[in-house]
Design a protein around this motif. Sequence first.
Motif, mmCIF file in Angstrom:
data_model
loop_
_atom_site.group_PDB
_atom_site.id
_atom_site.type_symbol
_atom_site.label_atom_id
_atom_site.label_comp_id
_atom_site.label_asym_id
_atom_site.label_seq_id
_atom_site.Cartn_x
_atom_site.Cartn_y
_atom_site.Cartn_z
ATOM 1 N N GLY A 85 0.780 -1.220 0.000
ATOM 2 C CA GLY A 85 0.000 0.000 0.000
ATOM 3 C C GLY A 85 0.813 1.272 0.000
ATOM 4 O O GLY A 85 0.244 2.371 -0.035
ATOM 5 N N ARG A 86 2.144 1.149 0.010
ATOM 6 C CA ARG A 86 2.990 2.327 0.020
ATOM 7 C C ARG A 86 3.386 2.700 -1.407
ATOM 8 O O ARG A 86 3.485 1.843 -2.288
ATOM 9 C CB ARG A 86 4.247 2.103 0.855
ATOM 10 N N PRO A 87 3.618 3.990 -1.692
ATOM 11 C CA PRO A 87 3.985 4.416 -3.047
ATOM 12 C C PRO A 87 5.393 3.970 -3.422
ATOM 13 O O PRO A 87 6.180 3.541 -2.565
ATOM 14 C CB PRO A 87 3.902 5.942 -2.965
ATOM 15 N N PRO A 122 1.741 -8.282 -2.728
ATOM 16 C CA PRO A 122 0.749 -8.741 -3.710
ATOM 17 C C PRO A 122 1.255 -8.562 -5.139
ATOM 18 O O PRO A 122 2.054 -7.663 -5.424
ATOM 19 C CB PRO A 122 -0.463 -7.845 -3.423
ATOM 20 N N TYR A 123 0.752 -9.412 -6.024
ATOM 21 C CA TYR A 123 1.287 -9.424 -7.383
ATOM 22 C C TYR A 123 0.992 -8.140 -8.149
ATOM 23 O O TYR A 123 1.913 -7.524 -8.701
ATOM 24 C CB TYR A 123 0.748 -10.622 -8.173
ATOM 25 N N ARG A 128 3.486 -3.657 -10.921
ATOM 26 C CA ARG A 128 3.549 -2.294 -11.461
ATOM 27 C C ARG A 128 4.891 -1.650 -11.120
ATOM 28 O O ARG A 128 5.419 -0.857 -11.900
ATOM 29 C CB ARG A 128 2.372 -1.474 -10.949
ATOM 30 N N TYR A 129 5.435 -2.001 -9.972
ATOM 31 C CA TYR A 129 6.768 -1.500 -9.621
ATOM 32 C C TYR A 129 7.812 -2.120 -10.549
ATOM 33 O O TYR A 129 8.716 -1.428 -11.041
ATOM 34 C CB TYR A 129 7.070 -1.859 -8.166
ATOM 35 N N LEU A 247 1.498 3.067 -8.335
ATOM 36 C CA LEU A 247 1.276 1.640 -8.082
ATOM 37 C C LEU A 247 -0.161 1.322 -7.744
ATOM 38 O O LEU A 247 -0.497 0.159 -7.522
ATOM 39 C CB LEU A 247 2.175 1.174 -6.930
ATOM 40 N N SER A 248 -1.010 2.324 -7.724
ATOM 41 C CA SER A 248 -2.404 2.102 -7.306
ATOM 42 C C SER A 248 -3.218 1.480 -8.432
ATOM 43 O O SER A 248 -2.802 1.486 -9.582
ATOM 44 C CB SER A 248 -3.034 3.422 -6.879
#
Length: 248
Positions: A85-87, A122-123, A128-129, A247-248
């Motif tokens: 949940g962190r950017p 989580p995948y 996305r990272y 990443l959201s």
Amino acid sequence: MTIENAPEPVIADRTTFEAELAELRTREKAHTRAGDAIAAARRRLPVVEVDPTTPLIGANGPVPLIDTFEGRHQLITYYFMWHHGRPAPEQCEGCTWNNTQLDELSYVHSRDITYAVFCQGPYEESRRYHDFMNWTMPWYSAQDSLETLLVGRQIGMMHVVCYLRRGDRVFETYWTNGRGVEAVDINYRLIDLTIFGRQEPWEDSPEGWPRNQWETDPSVVDVHPFRTNGRPIAHWSRIHAGRSDDLS
């Protein structure tokens, strides 16, 4: 203390320099031979069987551990720390530092080895990272199987774990964490060759040599060996290239 205003090193003539370097080279060669002996012992370790069906999540959904070998017989996995949940700027700078150095994998493939990242988050979010960093190595989420895969080890810490496939069976052959993950770090190996080294507080350096103060001075809030201007160092080339780190 910075490199620019660091004390001047001892200056010698060529003969003196080469003589002292020759003494150091003797120690370097002994270090290399000691490393060879340790590697030989590593090849003689017993192995422990693990469940080949242990599930991970990949690009096409659930995948068993044995399939992450991609048909090869050996597998090196990097257990990537993840802050759910962190950017992107707050994701693990050490894991980012290490894996940014692993773009060309044909050399390990030539030895019947697959290299893959097993992210501890989580995948979808972590993938996305992976894409923001423009990495090409195989990427999986091991989030739901960490208790099985890292049995007895600290979840949430970076690990490198090696596996062997024999038919439909899988064995764990080696693991390391902490500074052991420097095995994938060519940058530190190069930096260690320089006169000022890593510039980190724990190093044994001459008085006045430049040092990174992130550990010793809490008032320095944006100084870190793997970060600059609040981000993992390797982010900036991606940001300047116009890549989104959302990443959201």
